[in-house]
Design a protein around this motif. Structure first.
Motif, PDB file in Angstrom:
ATOM      1  N   THR A  93       9.029   5.386  -5.498  1.00 25.90           N
ATOM      2  CA  THR A  93       8.728   5.763  -5.684  1.00 25.90           C
ATOM      3  C   THR A  93       7.336   4.636  -5.291  1.00 25.90           C
ATOM      4  OG1 THR A  93       8.838   2.760  -6.535  1.00 25.90           O
ATOM      5  CG2 THR A  93      10.651   4.652  -8.036  1.00 25.90           C
ATOM      6  N   ALA A  94       6.810   4.785  -4.744  1.00 22.01           N
ATOM      7  CA  ALA A  94       5.715   3.916  -3.684  1.00 22.01           C
ATOM      8  C   ALA A  94       5.011   5.495  -3.639  1.00 22.01           C
ATOM      9  CB  ALA A  94       6.004   3.493  -2.905  1.00 22.01           C
ATOM     10  N   THR A  95       3.237   4.552  -3.843  1.00 20.12           N
ATOM     11  CA  THR A  95       2.280   5.761  -4.067  1.00 20.12           C
ATOM     12  C   THR A  95       1.694   6.088  -2.471  1.00 20.12           C
ATOM     13  OG1 THR A  95       0.989   5.107  -5.158  1.00 20.12           O
ATOM     14  CG2 THR A  95       1.721   7.160  -6.560  1.00 20.12           C
ATOM     15  N   VAL A  96       2.223   4.865  -1.755  1.00 14.94           N
ATOM     16  CA  VAL A  96       1.724   4.476  -0.368  1.00 14.94           C
ATOM     17  C   VAL A  96       2.603   3.724   0.493  1.00 14.94           C
ATOM     18  CG1 VAL A  96      -0.072   3.305   0.661  1.00 14.94           C
ATOM     19  CG2 VAL A  96      -1.226   4.173  -1.147  1.00 14.94           C
ATOM     20  N   ARG A  97       2.788   4.893   1.295  1.00 15.61           N
ATOM     21  CA  ARG A  97       4.214   4.310   1.896  1.00 15.61           C
ATOM     22  C   ARG A  97       4.199   4.579   2.860  1.00 15.61           C
ATOM     23  NH1 ARG A  97       5.807   8.609  -1.719  1.00 15.61           N
ATOM     24  NH2 ARG A  97       6.260  10.351  -0.722  1.00 15.61           N
ATOM     25  N   ALA A  98       5.202   4.089   3.767  1.00 18.07           N
ATOM     26  CA  ALA A  98       6.101   3.948   5.446  1.00 18.07           C
ATOM     27  C   ALA A  98       7.137   4.617   5.662  1.00 18.07           C
ATOM     28  CB  ALA A  98       5.404   3.221   5.545  1.00 18.07           C
ATOM     29  N   SER A  99       6.723   5.662   6.150  1.00 12.97           N
ATOM     30  CA  SER A  99       8.468   6.615   6.984  1.00 12.97           C
ATOM     31  C   SER A  99       8.811   6.556   8.461  1.00 12.97           C
ATOM     32  CB  SER A  99       8.393   7.734   6.513  1.00 12.97           C
ATOM     33  OG  SER A  99       7.300   8.273   6.761  1.00 12.97           O
ATOM     34  N   ASP A 100       9.499   6.586   8.632  1.00 12.52           N
ATOM     35  CA  ASP A 100       9.590   7.244  10.349  1.00 12.52           C
ATOM     36  C   ASP A 100       9.318   5.788  11.011  1.00 12.52           C
ATOM     37  OD1 ASP A 100      11.021   9.923  10.122  1.00 12.52           O
ATOM     38  OD2 ASP A 100       8.753  10.572   9.500  1.00 12.52           O
ATOM     39  N   LEU A 101      10.099   4.279  10.649  1.00  9.94           N
ATOM     40  CA  LEU A 101       9.065   3.761  10.593  1.00  9.94           C
ATOM     41  C   LEU A 101      10.655   3.380  12.560  1.00  9.94           C
ATOM     42  CD1 LEU A 101       8.489   2.976   8.769  1.00  9.94           C
ATOM     43  CD2 LEU A 101       9.189   0.061   9.151  1.00  9.94           C
ATOM     44  N   HIS A 102       9.551   2.773  13.835  1.00 12.77           N
ATOM     45  CA  HIS A 102      10.327   2.517  15.219  1.00 12.77           C
ATOM     46  C   HIS A 102       9.360   1.086  14.910  1.00 12.77           C
ATOM     47  CE1 HIS A 102      12.088   3.136  18.840  1.00 12.77           C
ATOM     48  NE2 HIS A 102      11.261   2.772  19.307  1.00 12.77           N
ATOM     49  N   ALA A 103      10.037   0.248  15.457  1.00 18.40           N
ATOM     50  CA  ALA A 103      10.209  -1.490  15.668  1.00 18.40           C
ATOM     51  C   ALA A 103      10.487  -1.880  17.568  1.00 18.40           C
ATOM     52  CB  ALA A 103      11.152  -2.405  15.348  1.00 18.40           C
ATOM     53  N   SER A 104       9.640  -2.014  18.173  1.00 15.59           N
ATOM     54  CA  SER A 104       9.676  -2.603  19.796  1.00 15.59           C
ATOM     55  C   SER A 104       8.721  -3.554  19.711  1.00 15.59           C
ATOM     56  CB  SER A 104       9.068  -1.547  20.513  1.00 15.59           C
ATOM     57  OG  SER A 104       7.808  -1.165  20.463  1.00 15.59           O
ATOM     58  N   PHE A 125       5.129   3.909  12.619  1.00 21.66           N
ATOM     59  CA  PHE A 125       5.339   4.467  11.245  1.00 21.66           C
ATOM     60  C   PHE A 125       4.294   5.870  10.588  1.00 21.66           C
ATOM     61  CE2 PHE A 125       2.211   0.862  10.515  1.00 21.66           C
ATOM     62  CZ  PHE A 125       1.762   1.513   9.277  1.00 21.66           C
ATOM     63  N   VAL A 126       5.255   6.674   9.713  1.00 18.40           N
ATOM     64  CA  VAL A 126       4.157   7.340   9.908  1.00 18.40           C
ATOM     65  C   VAL A 126       3.891   6.961   8.161  1.00 18.40           C
ATOM     66  CG1 VAL A 126       3.644   9.877   8.559  1.00 18.40           C
ATOM     67  CG2 VAL A 126       5.190   8.937  10.372  1.00 18.40           C
ATOM     68  N   LEU A 127       2.071   6.738   8.120  1.00 15.36           N
ATOM     69  CA  LEU A 127       1.426   6.248   6.741  1.00 15.36           C
ATOM     70  C   LEU A 127       0.756   7.415   5.834  1.00 15.36           C
ATOM     71  CD1 LEU A 127      -0.165   4.417   4.795  1.00 15.36           C
ATOM     72  CD2 LEU A 127      -1.916   4.027   6.395  1.00 15.36           C
ATOM     73  N   GLN A 128       1.267   7.764   4.608  1.00 15.69           N
ATOM     74  CA  GLN A 128       0.753   8.346   4.016  1.00 15.69           C
ATOM     75  C   GLN A 128       0.296   7.696   2.583  1.00 15.69           C
ATOM     76  OE1 GLN A 128       4.256  11.200   2.270  1.00 15.69           O
ATOM     77  NE2 GLN A 128       3.001  10.791   0.148  1.00 15.69           N
ATOM     78  N   LEU A 129      -1.294   8.246   2.243  1.00 14.97           N
ATOM     79  CA  LEU A 129      -1.219   7.109   0.737  1.00 14.97           C
ATOM     80  C   LEU A 129      -1.657   8.199  -0.082  1.00 14.97           C
ATOM     81  CD1 LEU A 129      -4.875   7.557   3.608  1.00 14.97           C
ATOM     82  CD2 LEU A 129      -3.670   5.549   3.151  1.00 14.97           C
ATOM     83  N   ALA A 130      -2.520   7.736  -1.462  1.00 16.84           N
ATOM     84  CA  ALA A 130      -1.883   8.182  -2.483  1.00 16.84           C
ATOM     85  C   ALA A 130      -2.187   9.435  -3.009  1.00 16.84           C
ATOM     86  CB  ALA A 130      -2.688   7.008  -3.438  1.00 16.84           C
ATOM     87  N   SER A 131      -3.603   9.774  -2.040  1.00 14.60           N
ATOM     88  CA  SER A 131      -4.167  11.512  -1.485  1.00 14.60           C
ATOM     89  C   SER A 131      -3.185  12.128  -1.089  1.00 14.60           C
ATOM     90  CB  SER A 131      -5.147  11.156  -1.030  1.00 14.60           C
ATOM     91  OG  SER A 131      -5.015  10.474  -0.022  1.00 14.60           O
TER      92      SER A 131
END
Length: 470
Positions: free
Chosen positions: A254-265, A271-277
């Protein structure tokens, strides 16, 4: 501060101006910085004589005058050769002056104001957003955790005629506290990060906390923007309480600005940032802890609505190496020992997130050590929440726990009661005792988390350990 005449200042704070003994008149303009600490006064500054819990700022007014203060804002007239504005309450006057300054600068047509609140992450989000916005225009953002009825106005008073963005962190001490700050700053964008158990004891429970955090958005106009956490049900529920346009951030669909493919170290999170645009970029985020990605999303969402492009958003986020002093601050390094000093604040949510980060960044074959102190201001929830954190540490397979201070002892007891450990948890009364224990027991390659509320004082223990292994 912008230049204002003494008469304009007195009018803004509804005070009485006294110029006797001073070379200044009602028409004289002052533009120096505003301070509540006489030690910070410089020539031309304004000194606000704030009464404190331990002492009274009026007692330090002579030192402020000696250091060159041009104006005092006081609650009683003082026998000093300097202009003074006498008000019933200097804290209220400070807020009124800040509101007047922001209103005047906003009238020039360029200033946009962002307010940030939430149970966790306010300071980090403020810092991230400030780093992004300063790439595209003059920006004022709060220093440290300047987020109360004194700190927020002090930040507001730093704006000048050239300021394009003002980021105000807004903390809560109870019902109505955020609303008071919102009415001073009048944000164009209001960010609500989370509703958690931080200060739940003060507020009377988590639902009362949610109502208080909602004060950020209840008075926003239809032309304003509310940036809300789509992944937090209590924050999401605030959509029904605001007239503002809503931008959702989070990791869910449901988020219009979201993160995916997170990898923590241990070096941060990609992470991949996707904006509302719809634009997207990979972000190499250096702030330690996957949970801080949500703060980055909130900053990105606000920045996008302020017209900042994705290249500047990503560059700004990647420029920040730490959340703030004593917040997931990485120290040490000698013998491969890493100290994570996160002992400025602690709530059940932030404690859980820090422990999960510690477990997540564990190097194969190496130990994790959690040095834990009290989570303050939880009221009747304190016992069960300290128990829960102790159990979480066991279930995350943290190699060693050191619990510090009587108020946190239930964490130690709960780890023992879990029954899966044999000596991995140790209780000590003081930070000094913890230091001696850790000095003698830490091993090469250990990763050490130091986490507690500010009142427990473990941030200084973290500094000592950082120095020891620097």
């Amino acid at each position: 501060m912008i230049g204002l005449s003494l008469a304009e200042i007195a009018d803004a704070v509804s005070g009485v101006l006294h110029t006797g003994g001073s070379a200044l008149t009602a028409d004289s303009v002052v533009s120096g910085p505003v301070h509540t600490d006489s030690r910070n006064i410089e020539a031309g500054a304004i000194f606000v004589a704030k009464p404190g819990e331990v002492t009274d700022g009026h007692l330090f007014a002579p030192q402020a005058v000696d250091r060159g203060a041009s104006l005092l804002i006081v609650e009683r007239h003082l026998d000093l050769p300097v202009a003074q504005v006498v008000v019933p309450d200097v804290v209220v006057a400070l807020g009124a002056l800040a509101a007047d300054v922001v209103t005047r600068v906003r009238a020039l047509g360029r200033l946009k104001v962002v307010g940030v609140t939430g149970s966790n992450g306010k300071t980090t989000t403020k810092n991230l957003l400030g780093a992004v916005l300063e790439r595209v225009g003059p920006t004022v953002a709060a220093r440290g955790s300047f987020n109360n009825w004194v700190g927020a106005p002090m930040t507001m008073l730093e704006v000048t005629d050239d300021t394009r963005f003002l980021v105000v962190e807004m903390g809560a001490s109870g019902s109505g506290s955020i609303l008071r700050l919102v009415r001073l700053a009048r944000p164009d964008i209001g960010i609500v990060l989370s509703v958690g158990l931080a200060h739940a004891g003060e507020f009377g429970g988590i639902e009362a906390t949610a109502d208080t955090k909602a004060e950020m958005v209840t008075e926003l106009l239809g032309t304003d923007v509310a940036v809300l956490n789509a992944d937090d049900p209590r924050v999401a529920g605030m959509a029904a309480k605001t007239r503002a346009d809503i931008v959702w951030f989070g990791q869910g669909p449901t988020a219009t600005v979201r993160a995916s493919d997170l990898h923590a170290s241990a070096s941060g999170t990609t992470f991949v940032l996707q904006l509302a645009s719809g634009e997207s970029r990979t972000v190499s985020f250096r702030v330690l802890g996957e949970h801080h990605v949500m703060n980055a999303l909130a900053a990105a969402a606000a920045a996008e609505r302020l017209g900042v492009g994705i290249d500047d958003i990503v560059a700004g986020l990647e420029s920040v190496a730490r959340a703030e002093r004593w917040r997931m601050e990485v120290l040490g390094g000698r013998d491969g020992v890493t100290i994570i000093n996160d002992a400025y604040n602690a709530s059940p949510d932030s404690m859980s997130a820090a422990l999960k980060t510690l477990a997540q960044i564990r190097e194969p074959g190496m130990r994790t050590v959690a040095v834990l102190g009290e989570m303050a201001e939880l009221g009747e929830l304190a016992g069960e929440e300290h128990d829960r954190i102790g159990l979480l540490a066991v279930r995350l397979n943290i190699s060693q726990i050191v619990v510090v201070g009587t108020a946190a002892r239930r964490m130690h007891i709960s780890t023992i009661n879990e029954g899966s450990w044999d000596g991995e948890s140790t209780f000590v009364d003081t930070a000094d005792a913890a230091f001696e224990l850790l000095r003698d027991s830490l091993q090469p390659g250990d990763t050490v988390l130091v986490k507690s509320s500010k009142s427990a004082g473990l941030r200084f223990l973290g500094d000592r350990l950082g120095d020891l292994f620097s």
